[in-house]
Motif scaffolding. Structure first.
Motif, PDB file in Angstrom:
ATOM      1  N   ARG A   8       0.829  -1.197   0.000  1.00  0.00           N
ATOM      2  CA  ARG A   8       0.000   0.000   0.000  1.00  0.00           C
ATOM      3  C   ARG A   8       0.870   1.256   0.000  1.00  0.00           C
ATOM      4  N   TRP A   9       1.966   1.230   0.750  1.00  0.00           N
ATOM      5  CA  TRP A   9       2.894   2.368   0.712  1.00  0.00           C
ATOM      6  C   TRP A   9       3.439   2.574  -0.696  1.00  0.00           C
ATOM      7  N   ASP A  12       0.974   4.105  -2.948  1.00  0.00           N
ATOM      8  CA  ASP A  12       0.784   5.523  -2.641  1.00  0.00           C
ATOM      9  C   ASP A  12       1.936   6.386  -3.135  1.00  0.00           C
ATOM     10  N   ASP A 197      -6.219  -0.287   4.824  1.00  0.00           N
ATOM     11  CA  ASP A 197      -6.297   1.175   4.706  1.00  0.00           C
ATOM     12  C   ASP A 197      -6.250   1.835   6.076  1.00  0.00           C
ATOM     13  N   ASN A 204       0.704   6.044   9.463  1.00  0.00           N
ATOM     14  CA  ASN A 204       1.116   7.325   8.884  1.00  0.00           C
ATOM     15  C   ASN A 204       0.825   8.478   9.835  1.00  0.00           C
TER      16      ASN A 204
END
Length: 211
Positions: A8-9, A12, A197, A204
């Motif tokens: 996911r990082w 992104d 998510d 984060n």
């Protein structure tokens, strides 16, 4: 879960490096050796080849030291500091301890993803049975948790353990907010996109809070 988080990082837009070892199974198993360096889902994976431990228990601590040192050197000698360094609990205690200190030396944020309870498991299995060893590793792991920007645990029971719940500095407030901030992962949620998510968002947020 770790692969989901780093994936996911990368999705992104982050540059993500993963340090790992070659697949390790029982001697004689047919295992295709993985490449030393490859890219999977936008994530760069680098693997260190270590001697097989099966039938040679004395190699377990040796490999743990070698791998942990390799990871720490990668953090310290990186061309530019990593924004975030995240480790799991394998190898136990040592990897997270040296990674957290290397990350601090490069002014990187450290995230501790705890998939096991160490050194408690090692004490039960006999790996960390001597009381002095167990107590030393317990103090070391607690210090690692206290230095982290975020600690991810897998259950409410884990969240209430002293090394996760009593951090007085970087993790102040986490124990009270752990459940509603999503850092305790629901059972069976390992590949649930909504949970991923939420977890990535919480990590984060904590990193930004402690920047």
């Amino acid at each position: 879960m770790l692969r989901d988080i780093v994936g996911r990082w990368a999705a992104d837009g982050a540059d993500v490096d993963v340090a790992s070892t070659q697949p390790s199974y029982k001697r004689g198993s047919t295992v295709v050796r993985a490449p030393r360096r490859c890219r999977v889902d936008g994530v760069v994976i680098r693997r260190l080849r270590l001697p097989l431990e099966h039938g040679r228990r004395w190699l377990v601590p040796v490999n743990a030291v070698v791998f942990s040192a390799w990871v720490a050197l990668r953090i310290l000698l990186a061309h530019r500091p990593y924004d975030v360094v995240m480790t799991s609990t394998a190898p136990p205690v040592m990897l997270a301890a040296v990674s957290a200190r290397a990350a601090r030396a490069r002014v990187s944020r450290f995230v501790y993803h705890c998939v096991d309870i160490h050194p408690d498991i090692g004490r039960v299995s006999g790996e960390f049975k001597p009381p002095l060893v167990s107590r030393t590793l317990q103090r070391l792991d607690r210090a690692t948790c206290e230095s982290a920007a975020a600690v991810v645990v897998l259950s409410e029971d884990m969240a209430h353990l002293s090394q996760f719940a009593s951090a007085p500095t970087a993790l102040s407030g986490v124990a009270d907010e752990l459940f509603d901030r999503g850092l305790v992962l629901p059972s069976g949620s390992a590949h649930d996109d909504a949970v991923i998510d939420e977890v990535v968002g919480c990590i984060n947020d904590f990193i930004k809070e402690h920047a």
